[in-house]
Structure formats: C-alpha cells, structure tokens
Enzyme design. Structure first.
Site, PDB file in Angstrom:
ATOM      1  CG  ASP A  58      -0.341  -0.070   2.522  1.00  0.00           C
ATOM      2  OD1 ASP A  58       0.869  -0.374   2.603  1.00  0.00           O
ATOM      3  OD2 ASP A  58      -1.038   0.172   3.514  1.00  0.00           O
ATOM      4  CE1 TYR A  60       7.521   3.621   1.206  1.00  0.00           C
ATOM      5  CE2 TYR A  60       7.365   5.082  -0.682  1.00  0.00           C
ATOM      6  CZ  TYR A  60       7.967   4.022  -0.036  1.00  0.00           C
ATOM      7  OH  TYR A  60       9.018   3.362  -0.643  1.00  0.00           O
ATOM      8  CG  PHE A  71       8.646  -0.299  -3.566  1.00  0.00           C
ATOM      9  CD1 PHE A  71       8.865  -0.704  -2.256  1.00  0.00           C
ATOM     10  CD2 PHE A  71       8.084  -1.209  -4.449  1.00  0.00           C
ATOM     11  CE1 PHE A  71       8.540  -1.985  -1.831  1.00  0.00           C
ATOM     12  CE2 PHE A  71       7.753  -2.498  -4.040  1.00  0.00           C
ATOM     13  CZ  PHE A  71       7.978  -2.879  -2.733  1.00  0.00           C
ATOM     14  CG  HIS A 178       8.886  -6.407   1.348  1.00  0.00           C
ATOM     15  ND1 HIS A 178       9.299  -5.208   1.899  1.00  0.00           N
ATOM     16  CD2 HIS A 178       7.831  -6.116   0.555  1.00  0.00           C
ATOM     17  CE1 HIS A 178       8.523  -4.246   1.462  1.00  0.00           C
ATOM     18  NE2 HIS A 178       7.626  -4.756   0.638  1.00  0.00           N
TER      19      HIS A 178
END
Length: 217
Positions: A58, A60, A71, A178
């Site tokens: 999702d 930031y 990202f 991740h």
C-alpha cells in the site's frame, strides 16, 4: 476522478470502484496519495507498454511521500523510506549505482509498472485500506498482462500471493524477500533482480531498463 484511459475498461472500475470511492470520500482521516495521484502507476504505464511488473503493498502513510507508484516517493523526500533505501542498496550492489532521488517515474516511463495492491491508505495508518477491495484491481491488471511474456518482481509473501494470476509459460518471475528492514537480509540483498530482468529483456531482443539513470556511486 479521471480513470486511467488504457485500463478503464477493466470490470473493477464499473463494479467495485464506485463503492471504494464512496468509502474514501467519507473517510475521517486524510487519504493518501492525493486523489489526482491515485492511479498514477496505471496512467504512466499502459498494458501495451508494460515490460516489467513490481508489486508493492500500500502507499506510504506519511503525508508528502506517496504519489501513486509502488515504492516511489516525491523527488524532494529525505530521508528515503527504509524499503526504498534497501532497494537502492541492491541497485548499487547489482549495477554499481542508484537513482539520484526516490522518484521512480523514470522506471515507469520505460515500461515498469509499479503497482501497489492497495491504492490508498489513511494518513499514518499503514495497511488501513488493505481490505477495501483494491486487490480485485490487482488481479484484473495481472490477468490483462498475462497475454505475452513479461518480467515480474515479487518481493515478499504478499506480492507472491498474487502469483497464481501470472500463468504465461514464458514470463520471468523473480521471487525474494521483501526489501523492508525486517526481511531484507533474509534473501533480498544479493538477489540482483535488476540485472536479472535486463539479461532476460536483452535475451529477447528488447532494450534493458535504465534502473539507475545518472549513476550515483
């Protein structure tokens, strides 16, 4: 809100998004990213132009950071979010440099779809819209992109949970931990996804992605 032209025929926009939009409009918290940026990833990278897909979770939750691409942050954001810092550490190891800022729109303009699996978040509440219904859009986008070989970068269990929609036998699918500080040392660092994608693209006669732009050593 203007829907992304190249994707607006997906059933999600008629069947699911009106309910989600109504929920967002009634939210007691500010919703990130700002409305005009909500579909930025789909606006920048149409299906026909998509060569690489990177799935995030999702946006930031810090105001001023998210602008609609997984990202990525606005170019003036300092310090960078920790996951993005780790991504840049890996581009440094893999390719010898990293982008000059956290704005990843140059990737998107080369055919890298930076898609979060939720396209909104309440300010300060990471994961707050994870169950709002955005995953339906993610699945439909992946279904649309299953028509020809593409490269997929799936970081972490959440992104990998969508792998069942990636079925073309000639896709490149890269899985690793991740880039979050909680997991990056469990297989993200050293995975070299960027050179792997470029090697695959060039083997197919396609131009590589310029992941680092003007190299920042």
């Amino acid at each position: 809100m203007t829907l992304p032209p190249a994707w607006r025929d997906l059933p999600f926009f008629a069947e699911d998004y009106p309910r989600i939009a109504q929920t967002l409009a009634a939210s007691p918290d500010p919703v990130l990213p700002p409305d005009p940026d909500r579909f930025a990833a789909l606006d920048l990278t149409a299906p026909a132009e998509t060569r690489v897909v990177i799935l995030g979770q999702d946006p930031y939750p810090t105001p001023g950071h998210a602008h609609g691409l997984a990202f990525s942050v606005e170019p003036d954001v300092r310090p960078l979010p920790r996951s993005l810092t780790n991504i840049f550490k890996e581009t440094q190891t893999d390719l010898g440099g990293h982008p000059a800022s956290g704005d990843l729109r140059p990737w998107a303009r080369q055919g890298v779809l930076l898609l979060n699996t939720a396209l909104s978040v309440p300010a300060g509440k990471a994961g707050g819209h994870a169950k709002l219904g955005w995953a339906t859009l993610t699945r439909q986008v992946l279904d649309r992109l299953d028509d020809r070989p593409r490269a997929y970068i799936l970081w972490g269990a959440h992104a990998q949970s969508f792998a069942d929609r990636i079925t073309h036998p000639d896709h490149l699918i890269l899985r690793s931990a991740h880039p979050s500080p909680l997991s990056a040392r469990r297989g993200f660092f050293g995975s070299r996804p960027f050179s792997s994608v470029n090697n695959w693209l060039t083997s197919r006669g396609e131009p590589p992605i310029n992941w680092i732009g003007a190299s920042i050593p």
